[in-house]
Write an enzyme that holds these catalytic residues in place. Structure first.
Site, PDB file in Angstrom:
ATOM      1  N   SER A 165       0.855  -1.183   0.000  1.00  0.00           N
ATOM      2  CA  SER A 165       0.000   0.000   0.000  1.00  0.00           C
ATOM      3  C   SER A 165       0.886   1.226   0.000  1.00  0.00           C
ATOM      4  O   SER A 165       2.034   1.192   0.478  1.00  0.00           O
ATOM      5  CB  SER A 165      -0.898   0.017   1.240  1.00  0.00           C
ATOM      6  N   TYR A 178      -1.339  -0.603  10.421  1.00  0.00           N
ATOM      7  CA  TYR A 178      -1.441  -0.810   8.967  1.00  0.00           C
ATOM      8  C   TYR A 178      -0.206  -0.241   8.265  1.00  0.00           C
ATOM      9  O   TYR A 178       0.433  -0.924   7.451  1.00  0.00           O
ATOM     10  CB  TYR A 178      -2.707  -0.148   8.445  1.00  0.00           C
TER      11      TYR A 178
END
Length: 331
Positions: A165, A178
């Site tokens: 990501s 995350y």
């Protein structure tokens, strides 16, 4: 070193990764995909179906995969299997990898797509929730990479694609687990590629990817209980996140078909071991492979210092400095 040129950007499928161009390009190769039931996971599965692959769909819950299996077969997949897999368990991953090989033969491509995210204050978030994010986003890919790599090296070919990501390249609050897990996944990918390269095995290639700004259950926060404390304390942060959503315009098939293109090996000289934003034109990047080869910091994680000082870790001793004795005490 010649200056690099920025690649074109795409939110939709473009010529290099168009299904018509990659149709049948991975005929009968075995592709394993984790997190297959999600928005991006389904797009990846359908893309490999177009390529004529044998597909093994893995997810924490197997039931929702039946319809996807039918769709993949209609799109051109040679065979489609599915199984439940808890990627946080090495034993479960090992069992599933052995089952995949028994059912369909040696694995050619592994796509680690399973991922989770949950918002919360770092100093108040349940440590179990934090570690679960790390377990899914980092441990799972590590387990499966560890399990498939010996066969890849023995056969001297294989492709691993880790869905990372942009969050892994940025610093931000409230999603610290995350960000951290995706940063570690990008670095893990690069380090494993560096070790693979010691074996002089050109056709074992790895990539970490940002799928683009895709509207998915994760990006919308579906399934994540609203953190009332965060809403009360930092409404401006949540408002800013809400304002980002209209800019999420990338179709998930951009990342899906990029996975197929990378698995064919067309960009291994330019991007092997590197982080790639799927919205960037692959042809434009491949055309600058020599520039990438000369600059290891391109498409990777790097550190910048004031004055462009090199990140040499202190190995370049500064001239003219005399040793300074540290005060001694009687012990």
């Amino acid at each position: 070193m010649s200056p690099s040129k920025p690649p074109r950007l795409h939110n939709e499928l473009y010529a290099t990764i168009h299904p018509s161009k990659l149709k049948g390009s991975l005929d009968s190769q075995l592709v394993v995909i984790t997190g297959a039931s999600g928005t991006i996971g389904q797009a990846i599965a359908k893309s490999f179906a177009i390529a004529g692959a044998v597909i093994y769909l893995l997810d924490y819950v197997e039931a929702p995969l039946d319809k996807l299996k039918e769709t993949c077969l209609k799109l051109g997949a040679r065979q489609v299997f599915s199984a439940r897999c808890d990627v946080t368990s090495f034993e479960d991953c090992e069992t599933v990898v052995n089952m995949v090989k028994e059912d369909a033969g040696p694995i050619d491509v592994l796509v680690n797509n399973a991922g989770v995210a949950g918002m919360g204050l770092f100093h108040k978030k349940d440590p179990k929730a934090f570690m679960n994010t790390m377990a899914v986003n980092l441990n799972g890919p590590y387990f499966l990479m560890r399990l498939v790599l010996p066969d890849f090296l023995a056969r001297r070919r294989g492709c691993i694609i880790n869905m990372a990501s942009r969050a892994g390249t940025t610093t931000g609050p409230l999603l610290i687990d995350y960000h951290t897990s995706k940063t570690a996944l990008i670095r893990l990918t690069a380090c494993v590629q560096a070790e693979v390269d010691l074996h002089k095995v050109e056709d074992v290639h790895l990539y970490s990817l940002h799928p683009g700004a895709v509207v998915s259950d994760m990006s919308k926060g579906a399934g994540t209980p609203p953190d009332l404390e965060v809403q009360a304390a930092f409404p401006e942060v949540l408002q800013k996140m809400a304002e980002w959503m209209p800019n999420f315009k990338t179709t998930p098939y951009v990342s899906g078909m990029t996975c197929v293109a990378l698995a064919t090996g067309i960009a291994k000289k330019a991007l092997r071991g590197r982080y790639h934003d799927c919205t960037q034109d692959l042809d434009d990047i491949i055309a600058q492979a020599n520039t990438l080869e000369q600059d290891p910091d391109l498409y990777g994680l790097s550190v910048k210092f004031l004055g462009d000082m090199p990140n040499d870790g202190g190995m370049e001793n500064r001239p003219g400095e005399e040793p300074v004795p540290f005060p001694e005490v009687d012990e």
